[in-house]
Design a protein around this motif. Structure first.
Motif, mmCIF file in Angstrom:
data_model
loop_
_atom_site.group_PDB
_atom_site.id
_atom_site.type_symbol
_atom_site.label_atom_id
_atom_site.label_comp_id
_atom_site.label_asym_id
_atom_site.label_seq_id
_atom_site.Cartn_x
_atom_site.Cartn_y
_atom_site.Cartn_z
ATOM 1 N N MET A 48 28.304 -0.101 14.506
ATOM 2 C CA MET A 48 28.746 1.165 15.074
ATOM 3 C C MET A 48 27.944 2.333 14.495
ATOM 4 O O MET A 48 27.597 3.288 15.190
ATOM 5 C CB MET A 48 30.239 1.360 14.816
ATOM 6 C CG MET A 48 30.888 2.421 15.664
ATOM 7 S SD MET A 48 32.680 2.223 15.686
ATOM 8 C CE MET A 48 32.833 0.713 16.639
ATOM 9 N N SER A 49 27.628 2.233 13.202
ATOM 10 C CA SER A 49 26.833 3.280 12.563
ATOM 11 C C SER A 49 25.427 3.342 13.162
ATOM 12 O O SER A 49 24.839 4.417 13.305
ATOM 13 C CB SER A 49 26.759 3.026 11.057
ATOM 14 O OG SER A 49 25.952 3.965 10.413
ATOM 15 N N ALA A 50 24.890 2.154 13.527
ATOM 16 C CA ALA A 50 23.541 2.106 14.109
ATOM 17 C C ALA A 50 23.490 2.794 15.467
ATOM 18 O O ALA A 50 22.433 3.262 15.893
ATOM 19 C CB ALA A 50 23.085 0.659 14.240
ATOM 20 N N MET A 51 24.622 2.867 16.153
ATOM 21 C CA MET A 51 24.661 3.541 17.449
ATOM 22 C C MET A 51 24.650 5.055 17.312
ATOM 23 O O MET A 51 24.490 5.766 18.291
ATOM 24 C CB MET A 51 25.910 3.091 18.226
ATOM 25 C CG MET A 51 25.834 1.665 18.726
ATOM 26 S SD MET A 51 27.185 1.275 19.873
ATOM 27 C CE MET A 51 28.533 1.018 18.738
ATOM 28 N N GLY A 52 24.826 5.543 16.082
ATOM 29 C CA GLY A 52 24.793 6.982 15.852
ATOM 30 C C GLY A 52 26.113 7.651 16.179
ATOM 31 O O GLY A 52 27.062 7.002 16.634
ATOM 32 N N GLU A 53 26.175 8.947 15.946
ATOM 33 C CA GLU A 53 27.365 9.733 16.228
ATOM 34 C C GLU A 53 26.985 10.943 17.068
ATOM 35 O O GLU A 53 25.827 11.368 17.079
ATOM 36 C CB GLU A 53 28.030 10.178 14.926
ATOM 37 C CG GLU A 53 28.534 9.006 14.078
ATOM 38 C CD GLU A 53 29.212 9.466 12.808
ATOM 39 O OE1 GLU A 53 28.835 10.540 12.281
ATOM 40 O OE2 GLU A 53 30.129 8.767 12.324
ATOM 41 N N MET A 54 27.950 11.482 17.778
ATOM 42 C CA MET A 54 27.679 12.609 18.660
ATOM 43 C C MET A 54 27.897 13.932 17.928
ATOM 44 O O MET A 54 29.000 14.191 17.435
ATOM 45 C CB MET A 54 28.592 12.550 19.888
ATOM 46 C CG MET A 54 28.400 13.722 20.841
ATOM 47 S SD MET A 54 29.452 13.603 22.313
ATOM 48 C CE MET A 54 28.664 12.229 23.153
ATOM 49 N N PRO A 55 26.853 14.784 17.850
ATOM 50 C CA PRO A 55 27.044 16.110 17.248
ATOM 51 C C PRO A 55 28.013 16.950 18.075
ATOM 52 O O PRO A 55 27.945 16.959 19.305
ATOM 53 C CB PRO A 55 25.634 16.718 17.265
ATOM 54 C CG PRO A 55 24.704 15.561 17.451
ATOM 55 C CD PRO A 55 25.461 14.561 18.271
ATOM 56 N N MET A 56 28.923 17.632 17.405
ATOM 57 C CA MET A 56 29.951 18.410 18.085
ATOM 58 C C MET A 56 29.909 19.863 17.625
ATOM 59 O O MET A 56 29.403 20.178 16.540
ATOM 60 C CB MET A 56 31.338 17.827 17.798
ATOM 61 C CG MET A 56 31.511 16.384 18.224
ATOM 62 S SD MET A 56 31.478 16.147 20.020
ATOM 63 C CE MET A 56 33.007 16.963 20.491
ATOM 64 N N ALA A 57 30.442 20.753 18.469
ATOM 65 C CA ALA A 57 30.571 22.160 18.085
ATOM 66 C C ALA A 57 31.447 22.247 16.839
ATOM 67 O O ALA A 57 32.462 21.576 16.738
ATOM 68 C CB ALA A 57 31.210 22.955 19.227
ATOM 69 N N GLY A 58 31.005 23.051 15.878
ATOM 70 C CA GLY A 58 31.727 23.151 14.619
ATOM 71 C C GLY A 58 31.000 22.452 13.485
ATOM 72 O O GLY A 58 31.483 22.435 12.349
ATOM 73 N N GLY A 59 29.849 21.828 13.787
ATOM 74 C CA GLY A 59 29.030 21.238 12.735
ATOM 75 C C GLY A 59 29.478 19.870 12.251
ATOM 76 O O GLY A 59 29.165 19.478 11.132
ATOM 77 N N TRP A 60 30.190 19.095 13.063
ATOM 78 C CA TRP A 60 30.607 17.759 12.669
ATOM 79 C C TRP A 60 30.153 16.768 13.726
ATOM 80 O O TRP A 60 29.627 17.152 14.765
ATOM 81 C CB TRP A 60 32.134 17.699 12.491
ATOM 82 C CG TRP A 60 32.914 18.029 13.737
ATOM 83 C CD1 TRP A 60 33.120 19.261 14.273
ATOM 84 C CD2 TRP A 60 33.560 17.104 14.611
ATOM 85 N NE1 TRP A 60 33.857 19.177 15.431
ATOM 86 C CE2 TRP A 60 34.160 17.867 15.660
ATOM 87 C CE3 TRP A 60 33.731 15.722 14.626
ATOM 88 C CZ2 TRP A 60 34.887 17.280 16.681
ATOM 89 C CZ3 TRP A 60 34.452 15.132 15.652
ATOM 90 C CH2 TRP A 60 35.030 15.919 16.664
ATOM 91 N N THR A 61 30.302 15.488 13.456
ATOM 92 C CA THR A 61 29.876 14.456 14.397
ATOM 93 C C THR A 61 31.055 13.543 14.740
ATOM 94 O O THR A 61 31.900 13.264 13.892
ATOM 95 C CB THR A 61 28.741 13.596 13.815
ATOM 96 O OG1 THR A 61 29.163 13.037 12.564
ATOM 97 C CG2 THR A 61 27.494 14.433 13.606
ATOM 98 N N MET A 62 31.096 13.093 16.001
ATOM 99 C CA MET A 62 32.186 12.234 16.457
ATOM 100 C C MET A 62 31.756 10.773 16.425
ATOM 101 O O MET A 62 30.655 10.430 16.849
ATOM 102 C CB MET A 62 32.605 12.608 17.882
ATOM 103 C CG MET A 62 33.758 11.758 18.413
ATOM 104 S SD MET A 62 34.136 12.134 20.143
ATOM 105 C CE MET A 62 34.736 13.819 19.986
#
Length: 281
Positions: A48-62
């Motif tokens: 799941m980590s290899a698939m990356g995360e989505m950057p979100m408004a507010g400076g965090w990732t989903m």
């Protein structure tokens, strides 16, 4: 007379050998189950980590745990999440569940029950059924919240602050009488806190005993589970820390004091997260 005594002695010796073998099998199966579930969890988290995360408004990732990727169907995503969730719960809860199952086995064998293996399996299945049901509820809620956060940038920007507040509340739960009561139930022998008509000596009561034990322990872990869900549901580092906290407060002497120390740490983390979110805002 001496012949009868010798026969009785051999029977007692035979039961003692059977008990030792049964206990070794219990520990061996528990160790194997933990190793397999931990390996599946680590591999799944890495994938799941290899698939990356989505950057979100507010400076965090989903996390992608709440998203449907290309080529996936929602039933497939739900099944994948639930499989990972069950493996994760087994790996996280088994270290503290094994001593509870061992106390159960000792209590049941003390009244002459010999079907320890099947009954222990049923108690464990009932216990993890509760955690499975929890995951079945958590997944659609997480997906719905993730969809709202992607559609509403204002909501997404509030997430870092909300995470800090939730972590702060989770830490505060560690100091409550509610937490202390359920923690005591998870640390006690069967029948002391669990309102069971009698010690489970048949399949139906063993299953119900596992369900009741699972409910008590899920209530006990409510705050720590909240931390896991909001900080990193598929992050192996967060899982390791939460597992250690759950295991220590269940098994260490003076578990209520240990829970409060853990609460201090969580409250401190919540305050830091809030300060960071306000600073970024």
């Amino acid at each position: 007379m001496g012949h009868v005594s010798a026969i009785g002695g051999r029977q007692m010796s035979g039961r003692a050998i059977e008990a030792r073998v049964s206990q070794r099998v219990f520990f061996g199966v528990s160790a194997l189950l933990f190793a397999v579930s931990a390996a599946v969890t680590i591999i799944g988290a890495a994938s799941m980590s290899a698939m990356g995360e989505m950057p979100m408004a507010g400076g965090w990732t989903m996390s992608t745990a709440w998203m449907r990727m290309c080529g996936q169907t929602w039933p497939g995503v739900a099944a994948s999440f639930l499989g990972m969730w069950v493996a994760m719960m087994i790996a996280m809860m088994l270290p503290s569940l094994v001593p509870m199952l061992l106390r159960y086995r000792e209590a049941v064998s003390g009244i002459g029950e010999t079907r320890l293996g099947p009954l222990t399996v049923l108690v464990g299945m009932g216990y993890f059924f509760v955690w499975t049901a929890f995951g079945m509820v958590a997944f659609p809620l997480g997906v719905a919240l993730a969809a709202l956060e992607m559609e509403l940038p204002a909501l997404a920007r509030a997430v870092p602050l909300a995470v800090g507040v939730i972590v702060l509340i989770a830490g505060a739960l560690q100091f409550t009488a509610w937490k202390a009561r359920h923690l005591a139930c998870c640390r006690e022998t069967p029948g002391r806190c669990l309102t069971v008509p009698a010690l489970p000596t048949d399949a139906a009561t063993a299953w119900r005993h596992g369900l009741r034990l699972g409910l008590h322990c899920s209530y006990c872990c409510a705050g720590l589970t909240m931390v896991l869900l909001v900080v990193g549901v598929m992050d192996w580092r967060v899982m390791t820390v939460v597992t250690a906290a759950i295991t220590i407060e269940r098994l260490a002497p003076h578990g209520e004091r240990v829970a409060r120390v853990i609460g201090v740490v969580i409250v401190g983390a919540g305050v830091l997260l809030i300060a960071r979110a306000v600073g970024l805002g």
